[in-house]
Structure formats: C-alpha cells, structure tokens
Design an enzyme around this catalytic site. Structure first.
Site, short mmCIF file in Angstrom:
data_model
loop_
_atom_site.label_atom_id
_atom_site.label_comp_id
_atom_site.label_asym_id
_atom_site.label_seq_id
_atom_site.Cartn_x
_atom_site.Cartn_y
_atom_site.Cartn_z
N HIS A 1 49.40 36.45 55.16
CA HIS A 1 48.30 37.44 55.28
C HIS A 1 48.11 38.23 53.98
O HIS A 1 47.64 39.36 54.03
CB HIS A 1 48.55 38.40 56.44
CG HIS A 1 48.93 37.74 57.72
ND1 HIS A 1 48.02 37.34 58.67
CD2 HIS A 1 50.15 37.36 58.19
CE1 HIS A 1 48.66 36.77 59.68
NE2 HIS A 1 49.95 36.76 59.42
N SER B 1 34.61 39.18 27.35
CA SER B 1 33.38 39.77 27.87
C SER B 1 32.51 40.16 26.69
O SER B 1 33.01 40.56 25.64
CB SER B 1 33.71 41.00 28.72
OG SER B 1 32.62 41.89 28.74
N LYS C 1 38.51 42.88 27.50
CA LYS C 1 38.68 41.92 28.59
C LYS C 1 39.24 40.57 28.16
O LYS C 1 38.91 40.05 27.11
CB LYS C 1 37.33 41.67 29.27
CG LYS C 1 36.76 42.89 29.95
CD LYS C 1 37.34 43.10 31.32
CE LYS C 1 36.72 42.10 32.27
NZ LYS C 1 37.24 42.27 33.61
N GLU D 1 38.18 30.48 37.53
CA GLU D 1 37.05 30.88 38.38
C GLU D 1 36.04 29.74 38.50
O GLU D 1 35.48 29.49 39.57
CB GLU D 1 36.36 32.11 37.79
CG GLU D 1 37.22 33.37 37.86
CD GLU D 1 36.63 34.47 37.00
OE1 GLU D 1 35.68 35.11 37.43
OE2 GLU D 1 37.12 34.66 35.86
#
Ligand code: ARG
Length: 468
Positions: free
Chosen positions: A157, A278, A284, A291
């Site tokens: 979970h 970024s 970043k 992704e």
C-alpha cells in the site's frame, strides 16, 4: 502514371485520393529486405521445380539482389503510386530484367507474400528483443549483487511494511523479465510458420515445394490451412500482448525509479547523462527517460487494442483492413526495443543511497511482525500476538518511540511472555535473515536467487536463447 500490376480490368485511372488513401509504401517499405528474401526463396523454388526455367530464376534472383543493394544504399526510388513495397519491388525488377520479372509472381499472391514478410520481420525483432531482455536481466542481477547487504523498507500500500534486501526487490523485476523472456520465446515459435504457398486464399495448382521455401527462410513449419494462413494475424497479437505485459512491468519499475529519485524518498540517484533538465528551473534534474517509458506504455497497450479491433469481425480471408496491422506493430517494435535498451542503462546507472534506505527503515515499526512471530514461538496464538503488538505500536506512536527502543520492562507491561531474548527479534538484520523460506529475503536465499539467475543467463548466452 505507372501502370498498375492489377490494372488489366480497369478502364479508368485511380482517383488520386483513393491512391493516397490505399497506399502503404510510407510505412511498409521497411519490409523490403524481407520481401526480397521471400521472393528470392520463391524464385529459387520455382526454378528448382521447373515451374520457370533455371535461367529465368537466376535472372530474377540477380535482379532482386541488385534491388536489395540499391535499397540498402538509399539509391532506390520509391513510388507511392505503386501502392506498397511488394509492387514497388516488382516494378523495379521489371525495369531491370524485362518481362521475365512477371514470372516471379507465379503461384503467389500479395496475401501470402505480406504475411510471410511480416513474419520474417517480426522474427528478427523478437530475436533482438530477447537479446535485450537478457542484457536487462543481467544488469538487474549485477546491481542486486553489488548491493547484497543493503536493507530497505519493503512496502505494501506504499506504506512501510517489513524490511527487505534491496537486492530482493530488484530480483523481483528479474522474475518479471524472465517470464517476459519465456513469453517472447513462445511468440517466436508462433511467428515461425511459413504461409507462402497459400497464394490468394485457396492454394495454387502449380507443383510448388513449400518445404523448400520454408527451410530456405528458416521457418520451422508450413501453415496448414491456406485460408487461415492469409488472414491469420494471431502471431502479431501474441507479440503485441507480450509487449504490453512487458510494458506493465517496465512502467512499474519506472514508477519506482521516479519515486526513489524524489527527495521525499531519496533512495537512489541516476547519472547526469541519463537525466534531463528544466528550461526554467536551473536546479532541476529530472528522470524524463523513466517518465517517457512509463508514458509510452499507453501507446503499447493501445497498439494491442488497435489490432484486436481491426481483426474483430473480419470475414475470411484476406481483407484490406489487414494493412492496418503494420503501423501499430512497427510502433510497438520500435518502442519495445528502445525501452529495453534504455531501461538497461537506467538500471546500470542506479546509485543506491544505502544510508538513506537504512534511515527510512527507522520509520514505520518495520519489525512489528517479527515481535508477533516471537510471541507465537512463546506459545501465543498469532491473532492474540497480533493484538498485543498492535497495542505496543500504539504505545510507541503515543510516546514517539521506536519498537526496538523500548525497555524490557515497558515491553513486559503488554505480555509477560516477553523476555531478554526479544531484542534480536527487533533488529532489521535479524528480521531479514530469519526469512529463510524459499523465495524469502534472507541474504542466503537472495544470493542463491542471484546465483541461479547468473547460471540461467550464462546458459542462455551459450545457447543463444533457445526455446524452452
Ligand atoms: N499492402 C497490403 C497489406 O499490407 C498487401 C496485401 C495486399 N493484397 C491485396 N489483395 N490487396 O496488407
């Protein structure tokens, strides 16, 4: 306008829009090397069986070989008005060797031809995928071995559950990709059946030698029913379904890599060369590759559904709908091969922050189950032990303490069965090493799993990934 190979019965030129709408050359030209291999095998067989003369066969084969070279070197001129790869090559052959080129299509149709081409193509892709699965599994095993002593919180979970070895977690992915490997081996077998000789749908009256063609092309069998053979795309469905399952696995791994790289987890880092930045936030470092693999799962699942939908309700035998099989198939092939290679780089690049993983284990009373098991060994039924430990955990939460920080006196308030020997049950190392059950996270079990995987990988290396 080029004369259509099928133009005999037509009295008017094809409408331009129709020509554009029906053309597949833009995407099926990548089948060209397979189309030519299939044609060479067919021509050789026609010559051998005397259906055409040996000289004609040789002329055709030499012409096809020249065309193959032209295509390879980018000198071939593709003509969209010739519809597809098959007719482009046939027309080029005619220009090269004259009317004898027209004999190549004896005892053959584009229906069995395209089914053959795409099987040859997909067999190659499947072999490449199997080689890449092997590299990925190897990377997982190496990373697991490198981090054999690192303990992390295991989750259910997405909540801290029990301590596990980081290596055990990685080896769980090894198992997934091992099953994928087996699945793709089965797909390879399904692909490797030769439809050539089925002709348009009913077979051919010519005395062709199907076995000769099949064996020249490396097929293990010839198809058994000509009507099925020209309309069967099950092997593609199997490939697309296997790829979809692989992407379910890849996207789970990517999700974990993305989470683990976030500062909230900070379990791992990835090398700069595998991350991107970024355009606005200079600080970043993003896991874009992970992704995108997670994101590309969408198209891979979609491609399976596309083909299922194309096939649904198609009457026998060949229907032009089947031309719609190629774009989704090619897209999944390209996406799968790229994702496997990049995932291997990501896994190789993982730098484990062992001290962070250890620190994360401090949270969440990870050895609570161990304490319950301890009470069971002292004679308490598990359900009662569960309840006692639940109360101890509530006490810890209230006092802001950790399970293993409590004194013997504090623990004994909850059960007189608890004695001095309890503390070894509360350590992370103790918890992990007691899980010696087959498939468990005890270091010796995980090392065995790694050894077994290494053995499998080296066997596959020798056999080149034979069928099970
Ligand atoms: N381009 C077609 C395809 O991909 C080749 C087969 C065409 N056959 C036909 N009877 N029109 O399916």
């Amino acid at each position: 306008m080029a004369k259509k190979p099928w133009g005999g019965r037509f009295g008017a030129e094809t409408n331009k829009l129709v020509e554009e709408f029906t053309a597949s050359i833009a995407f099926d030209k990548r089948l060209a090397p397979y189309d030519i291999r299939g044609s060479i095998a067919h021509a050789r067989m026609l010559g051998k069986t005397g259906i055409i003369s040996q000289e004609e066969a040789e002329l055709i084969i030499r012409g096809l070989q020249e065309i193959a070279r032209e295509i390879e070197e980018g000198r071939f001129e593709w003509r969209p008005e010739l519809e597809d790869v098959h007719m482009n090559i046939e027309a080029a052959l005619r220009e090269k060797i004259g009317p004898v080129a027209g004999k190549l299509h004896t005892a053959r149709s584009r229906n069995d031809q395209v089914a053959t081409d795409v099987r040859l193509f997909l067999r190659d892709v499947t072999e490449e995928a199997l080689a890449r699965f092997r590299k990925l599994r190897k990377a997982l095993v190496e990373k697991a071995r490198e981090n054999l002593s690192v303990i992390m919180p295991g989750f259910t979970h997405l909540q801290h559950a029990q301590p596990v070895l980081f290596a055990h977690h990685l080896m769980a992915y090894y198992e997934m990709f091992r099953r994928d490997t087996q699945r793709f081996r089965a797909v390879r077998k399904e692909i490797n059946v030769c439809p050539l000789g089925s002709a348009a749908l009913a077979g051919t009256p010519f005395p062709i030698d199907r076995e000769m063609v099949a064996s020249e092309l490396g097929f293990e069998a010839v198809s058994r029913n000509s009507m099925d053979a020209v309309s069967d795309r099950d092997f593609m469905l199997s490939f697309l379904a296997a790829a979809a399952t692989t992407f379910a696995h890849l996207s789970r791994l990517m999700e974990e890599i993305i989470l683990w790289m976030s500062p909230e987890f900070s379990f791992i880092d990835l090398p700069d060369e595998l991350c991107t930045g970024s355009s606005i936030m200079p600080q970043k470092k993003n896991p874009d590759v992970a992704e995108l693999i997670r994101g590309k799962t969408g198209r891979v699942f979609g491609n399976l559904l596309t083909l299922l939908t194309v096939l649904k309700g198609l009457p026998l035998t060949y229907n032009r709908d089947l031309q719609e099989d190629k774009e989704p198939l090619f897209d999944t092939c390209d996406t799968l091969l790229a994702a496997l290679e990049l995932t291997t780089l990501l896994v190789e690049g993982i730098r484990v922050k062992a001290e962070r993983l250890r620190a994360a284990c401090e949270e969440g009373h990870l050895t609570a189950t161990d304490l319950a098991d301890y009470l069971v060994l002292k004679g308490l039924p598990f359900r009662d032990a569960h309840h006692v430990v639940g109360r101890i955990v509530a006490y810890c939460e209230e006092k802001g303490r950790r399970l293993w920080e409590l004194s013997l006196e504090e623990l004994r308030q909850f059960s007189p069965l608890i004695e001095e020997d309890v503390f070894e049950w509360l350590t992370l190392e103790g918890s992990v090493s007691r899980r010696k059950v087959k498939g468990g996270t005890a270091p010796e079990r995980v090392e065995e799993a790694i050894l077994e995987a290494e053995r499998e990988l080296s066997l596959e290396g020798e056999e080149g990934g034979e069928d099970d």
